[in-house]
Design an enzyme around this catalytic site. Sequence first.
Site, PDB file in Angstrom:
ATOM      1  N   GLN A   8      -5.981   0.159 -10.558  1.00  0.00           N
ATOM      2  CA  GLN A   8      -7.412  -0.544 -10.366  1.00  0.00           C
ATOM      3  C   GLN A   8      -8.170   0.140 -11.439  1.00  0.00           C
ATOM      4  O   GLN A   8      -9.314  -0.577 -11.439  1.00  0.00           O
ATOM      5  CB  GLN A   8      -7.820  -0.178  -8.919  1.00  0.00           C
ATOM      6  CG  GLN A   8      -7.155  -1.009  -8.006  1.00  0.00           C
ATOM      7  CD  GLN A   8      -7.598  -0.902  -6.558  1.00  0.00           C
ATOM      8  OE1 GLN A   8      -7.200   0.106  -5.976  1.00  0.00           O
ATOM      9  NE2 GLN A   8      -8.268  -1.761  -6.306  1.00  0.00           N
TER      10      GLN A   8
ATOM     11  N   CYS B 205     -10.567  -5.135  -1.083  1.00  0.00           N
ATOM     12  CA  CYS B 205     -10.279  -4.339  -2.268  1.00  0.00           C
ATOM     13  C   CYS B 205     -11.101  -4.726  -3.302  1.00  0.00           C
ATOM     14  O   CYS B 205     -11.616  -5.636  -3.598  1.00  0.00           O
ATOM     15  CB  CYS B 205      -8.767  -5.235  -2.557  1.00  0.00           C
ATOM     16  SG  CYS B 205      -8.034  -4.231  -3.992  1.00  0.00           S
ATOM     17  N   LEU B 206     -11.441  -3.286  -4.197  1.00  0.00           N
ATOM     18  CA  LEU B 206     -12.259  -3.336  -5.179  1.00  0.00           C
ATOM     19  C   LEU B 206     -11.654  -4.186  -6.247  1.00  0.00           C
ATOM     20  O   LEU B 206     -12.534  -4.885  -6.889  1.00  0.00           O
ATOM     21  CB  LEU B 206     -12.631  -2.094  -5.634  1.00  0.00           C
ATOM     22  CG  LEU B 206     -13.137  -1.105  -4.594  1.00  0.00           C
ATOM     23  CD1 LEU B 206     -13.215   0.327  -5.224  1.00  0.00           C
ATOM     24  CD2 LEU B 206     -14.656  -1.522  -4.278  1.00  0.00           C
TER      25      LEU B 206
ATOM     26  N   GLY C  43     -10.323   3.465  -0.531  1.00  0.00           N
ATOM     27  CA  GLY C  43      -9.034   3.755  -1.259  1.00  0.00           C
ATOM     28  C   GLY C  43      -9.192   3.340  -2.621  1.00  0.00           C
ATOM     29  O   GLY C  43      -9.913   2.314  -2.954  1.00  0.00           O
TER      30      GLY C  43
ATOM     31  N   HIS D 276      -0.455  -1.282  -4.351  1.00  0.00           N
ATOM     32  CA  HIS D 276      -0.944  -1.343  -5.743  1.00  0.00           C
ATOM     33  C   HIS D 276       0.069  -0.743  -6.713  1.00  0.00           C
ATOM     34  O   HIS D 276       0.027  -1.291  -7.836  1.00  0.00           O
ATOM     35  CB  HIS D 276      -2.338  -0.709  -5.917  1.00  0.00           C
ATOM     36  CG  HIS D 276      -3.443  -1.581  -5.350  1.00  0.00           C
ATOM     37  ND1 HIS D 276      -3.811  -2.755  -5.863  1.00  0.00           N
ATOM     38  CD2 HIS D 276      -4.425  -1.380  -4.332  1.00  0.00           C
ATOM     39  CE1 HIS D 276      -4.951  -3.218  -5.332  1.00  0.00           C
ATOM     40  NE2 HIS D 276      -5.249  -2.514  -4.350  1.00  0.00           N
TER      41      HIS D 276
ATOM     42  N   HIS E 227      -1.971  -0.392   2.056  1.00  0.00           N
ATOM     43  CA  HIS E 227      -2.719  -1.107   0.910  1.00  0.00           C
ATOM     44  C   HIS E 227      -2.496  -0.406  -0.309  1.00  0.00           C
ATOM     45  O   HIS E 227      -2.370  -1.056  -1.446  1.00  0.00           O
ATOM     46  CB  HIS E 227      -3.950  -1.343   1.518  1.00  0.00           C
ATOM     47  CG  HIS E 227      -4.899  -2.128   0.543  1.00  0.00           C
ATOM     48  ND1 HIS E 227      -5.636  -3.308   0.775  1.00  0.00           N
ATOM     49  CD2 HIS E 227      -5.359  -1.837  -0.607  1.00  0.00           C
ATOM     50  CE1 HIS E 227      -6.215  -3.586  -0.307  1.00  0.00           C
ATOM     51  NE2 HIS E 227      -6.351  -2.856  -1.141  1.00  0.00           N
ATOM     52  N   GLU E 228      -3.089   0.869  -0.392  1.00  0.00           N
ATOM     53  CA  GLU E 228      -2.886   1.544  -1.923  1.00  0.00           C
ATOM     54  C   GLU E 228      -1.488   1.595  -2.237  1.00  0.00           C
ATOM     55  O   GLU E 228      -1.527   1.249  -3.483  1.00  0.00           O
ATOM     56  CB  GLU E 228      -3.604   2.737  -1.597  1.00  0.00           C
ATOM     57  CG  GLU E 228      -5.210   2.851  -1.102  1.00  0.00           C
ATOM     58  CD  GLU E 228      -5.752   1.811  -1.921  1.00  0.00           C
ATOM     59  OE1 GLU E 228      -5.652   1.767  -2.872  1.00  0.00           O
ATOM     60  OE2 GLU E 228      -6.790   1.271  -1.423  1.00  0.00           O
TER      61      GLU E 228
HETATM   62 NI    NI Z   1      -7.120  -2.706  -2.947  1.00  0.00          NI
END
Ligand code: NI
Length: 187
Positions: free
Chosen positions: A50, A100-101, A45, A146, A142-143
């Site tokens: 991000q 998470c990236l 994701g 963000h 989760h996304e």
């Molecule tokens: Ni993330």
Amino acid sequence: MVLPVYVYGMSVLRKIALEIPEDYKELDQLIADMFETMHTSDGVGLAAPQVGKSLRIFVVDTTPMADAGKDPALVDFKKVFINPYILDEWGDPWAFEEGCLSLPNIREEVTRPSHVRVEYYDEEWNLKEEEFDGIRARVIQHEYDHLDGKLFVDRISPIRRKLLSARLNSISHGRADCDYRMVYPKR
Ligand code: NI
């Protein structure tokens, strides 16, 4: 084009992102770049903040998790969520180890409700309303966080967060062992 990933410490990750207007010119390019960035960095994701854009859009593709044999529902779960809105969350809260990236090499168990109902536009601006559960719900939750300036480390216990503080600090100084390009705060 693969975009660099904004990591912990960048203020864009803490902003409430803005809705995307329907006449947003760079939408197709942004979606293509987000998928390419996510696939290159082995994410399932990716949300626009991000990649440094404070816009309400995220992409998901859980195919790598399906390949790991975790859940047949994850095959071909590849989607774009534009201006999403979580209408409801319900079901027994369950713990799942998230990554998470923007937080390279950190994984923590996070507890969230099992089901989610979400309204969103797809890439052709069709309004959709759908329910998800299991890992698909988890990735969406989760996304979605963000887009509201939240990270999964906000949802763990203060003790766990304190244990991570040195590693979070390192990430914000650009010290993380990962094979994608990062953007971190200038000092
Ligand atoms: Ni993330």
